[in-house]
Design a protein around this motif. Structure first.
Motif, mmCIF file in Angstrom:
data_model
loop_
_atom_site.group_PDB
_atom_site.id
_atom_site.type_symbol
_atom_site.label_atom_id
_atom_site.label_comp_id
_atom_site.label_asym_id
_atom_site.label_seq_id
_atom_site.Cartn_x
_atom_site.Cartn_y
_atom_site.Cartn_z
ATOM 1 N N ALA A 1 -23.389 -5.846 57.437
ATOM 2 C CA ALA A 1 -24.856 -5.862 57.413
ATOM 3 C C ALA A 1 -25.457 -6.680 58.551
ATOM 4 C CB ALA A 1 -25.326 -6.421 56.074
ATOM 5 N N LEU A 2 -24.593 -7.396 59.288
ATOM 6 C CA LEU A 2 -25.114 -8.255 60.354
ATOM 7 C C LEU A 2 -25.485 -7.475 61.619
ATOM 8 C CD1 LEU A 2 -22.558 -11.137 59.878
ATOM 9 C CD2 LEU A 2 -25.023 -11.445 59.813
ATOM 10 N N MET A 3 -24.832 -6.325 61.829
ATOM 11 C CA MET A 3 -25.063 -5.582 63.070
ATOM 12 C C MET A 3 -26.260 -4.640 62.922
ATOM 13 S SD MET A 3 -23.033 -6.838 65.102
ATOM 14 C CE MET A 3 -22.815 -5.829 66.551
ATOM 15 N N GLN B 1 -24.383 -16.408 61.193
ATOM 16 C CA GLN B 1 -23.369 -15.896 62.125
ATOM 17 C C GLN B 1 -22.507 -17.051 62.648
ATOM 18 O OE1 GLN B 1 -26.188 -13.678 64.596
ATOM 19 N NE2 GLN B 1 -25.319 -11.737 63.879
ATOM 20 N N ALA B 2 -23.143 -18.188 62.935
ATOM 21 C CA ALA B 2 -22.381 -19.345 63.433
ATOM 22 C C ALA B 2 -21.369 -19.806 62.379
ATOM 23 C CB ALA B 2 -23.327 -20.490 63.796
ATOM 24 N N ALA C 1 -29.333 -7.504 59.272
ATOM 25 C CA ALA C 1 -30.071 -7.141 60.492
ATOM 26 C C ALA C 1 -31.431 -6.520 60.183
ATOM 27 C CB ALA C 1 -29.242 -6.175 61.336
ATOM 28 N N VAL C 2 -31.655 -6.108 58.927
ATOM 29 C CA VAL C 2 -32.957 -5.519 58.587
ATOM 30 C C VAL C 2 -33.937 -6.605 58.130
ATOM 31 C CG1 VAL C 2 -34.149 -3.897 57.053
ATOM 32 C CG2 VAL C 2 -31.957 -3.276 58.059
ATOM 33 N N PHE C 3 -33.544 -7.444 57.197
ATOM 34 C CA PHE C 3 -34.470 -8.435 56.625
ATOM 35 C C PHE C 3 -34.234 -9.876 57.093
ATOM 36 C CE2 PHE C 3 -35.715 -5.046 53.768
ATOM 37 C CZ PHE C 3 -37.054 -5.334 53.548
ATOM 38 N N PRO D 1 -31.932 -2.832 70.327
ATOM 39 C CA PRO D 1 -32.277 -1.641 69.543
ATOM 40 C C PRO D 1 -33.782 -1.421 69.465
ATOM 41 C CG PRO D 1 -31.669 -3.447 68.071
ATOM 42 C CD PRO D 1 -31.477 -3.951 69.482
ATOM 43 N N ARG D 2 -34.567 -2.451 69.804
ATOM 44 C CA ARG D 2 -36.027 -2.363 69.720
ATOM 45 C C ARG D 2 -36.592 -1.973 71.082
ATOM 46 N NH1 ARG D 2 -38.192 -6.982 65.702
ATOM 47 N NH2 ARG D 2 -36.408 -7.061 64.327
#
Ligand code: NAD
Length: 389
Positions: A371-373, A245-246, A233-235, A322-323
């Motif tokens: 790390a995906l969230m 994700q799929a 989710a960061v890079f 989140p943004r």
């Protein structure tokens, strides 16, 4: 031409170096490997394994007989930057070497200060090195479409013709970016325009859209030539992250309504755009800006396209955004400069997405699902103590 690619160990710098070398240019790459360090800090890794820069360069020579010189060091170290320019004496410098993740810059004060210091000081050292050593050198610098934000008027290529109270001027297009990372790029753009104006340097600022894809004709010549494929989710850039994700059977995480629209570009077009910019340099004293994107899509439409191309069940999860960003907005961008130089764009297609599914499936066991969230929230400036512990 002699072309120095700064950030040549990164997602885009490496395939660009290979492409320029394949086109017959004398290429050198520079990097301080800090991108690999961010992975250690965040506990993630490129989905596709990547070799060390030394192994990559050796593999390229074995495959093609072409050499790529390496400079290992940090652009914020002025001595290193000056020595590298003096030794290689490039005709063009392609500058990718910055901290490039908006969420990373928004983790806390420390990461915001790091991002702006690394990016702004590195570019400033480079501008001085070029001005003092050889002002003929053409600087080709990666900016981002995120510099503009989402204004309620058409986005032009860097400059705006303005009429105010009966008088006219041509001014830098007003910027309203959405993170401290994007702001670092705005500061760079101003510094570059100033250097062109006062020292007569020549520079091209490439305001690039969000890049997708992982393969170019050169990187597929050998597994050791692969470039990064980031999913976290960061890079992880949005389309690449949705593909993974799929494949994992996870919902595609769309932030907010997903109606935010962004410029996007295929990695094969990125490397071609850099070639075109280098081979058609800006004039002395010119600060030239191109919007390096080929189409606009909303995040929701990107998710729908990935979902329709996937041969299985895909769900979409609309998370709290989140943004801090406008979700409903006008978005119309001029991006004709690179096409006029000869770019023939690859548009987003099922074929490209299907090939990305194959890449993701091959390495799916390397994913760290946590790390995906998204863990970084734009509204929490005080997260610093947590991350410094
Ligand atoms: P990346 O992080 O994979 O590559 C950047 C490279 O620069 C890394 O290898 C890193 O180690 C190196 N680097 C960073 N700071 C350095 C320093 N001070 N000295 C020496 N080396 C340093 O990023 P990327 O995705 O390849 O992006 C490259 C450039 O393109 C960035 O400037 C980014 O802002 C811009 N860009 C990228 C995208 C995208 O979707 N990936 C979109 C728009 C713009």
């Amino acid at each position: 031409m002699r072309i120095l690619v700064l950030g040549g160990d990164g997602y885009l710098g490496w395939p660009t170096a290979l492409h320029l070398s394949q086109c017959g240019h004398e290429v050198a790459v520079a990097d301080n490997f800090v991108r690999r360090q961010y992975d250690l800090e965040l506990g993630v890794d490129s989905l596709v394994p990547i070799e060390s820069l030394h192994t990559r360069v050796t593999a390229w020579q074995e495959r093609t007989g072409k050499t790529i010189e390496m400079f290992i060091g940090d652009l914020t170290d002025a001595d290193f930057t000056y020595e590298m320019i003096r030794e290689f004496r490039p005709d063009a410098v392609v500058h990718f070497a910055e901290q490039r993740a908006a969420p990373y810059s928004m983790i806390d004060r420390k990461h915001a200060v790091y991002t702006q210091t690394n990016n702004v000081v590195g570019t400033l050292n480079l501008l001085y090195a070029i001005a003092e050593i050889d002002p003929e050198i053409h600087l080709v610098k990666l900016g981002t479409m995120g510099e503009y934000g989402t204004p309620n008027i058409d986005i032009e290529e860097g400059w705006l013709e303005l009429e105010h109270k009966g008088r006219k001027d041509r001014v830098l297009y007003p910027k309203r970016p959405g993170s401290f990372y994007h702001l670092s790029k705005v500061h760079d753009s101003h510094n570059m325009e100033f250097a062109c104006r006062i020292w007569g340097l020549r520079a091209t600022d490439l305001n690039q859209g969000v890049v997708y894809g992982q393969e170019t004709p050169e990187t597929t010549l050998d597994d050791r030539l692969a470039t990064r494929f980031d999913y976290d989710a960061v890079f992880g850039t949005v389309l690449n992250r949705f593909v993974i994700q799929a494949v994992l059977g996870h919902p595609l995480t769309v932030y907010g309504s997903g109606t935010q629209t962004r410029g996007i570009i295929d990695i094969r077009d990125t490397v071609r755009c850099i070639q075109l910019a280098c081979e058609n340099p800006a004039e002395r004293g010119e600060f030239r800006v191109f919007n390096q994107m080929t189409e606009s899509m909303s995040v929701r439409d990107i998710a729908a396209t990935v979902s329709e191309s996937f041969p299985g069940e895909v769900t979409i999860d609309n998370l709290d955004n989140p943004r801090v960003e406008k979700e409903e907005h006008y978005y119309k961008v001029t991006h004709t400069g690179l096409v006029e130089l000869g770019l023939v764009p690859h548009m987003l297609s099922d074929t490209l997405i299907t090939s990305l599914f194959d890449v993701a499936k091959r390495h799916v066991d390397r994913v760290r699902e946590a790390a995906l969230m998204p863990g970084v929230n734009w509204r929490s400036p005080g997260a610093e103590r947590t991350s410094e512990r």
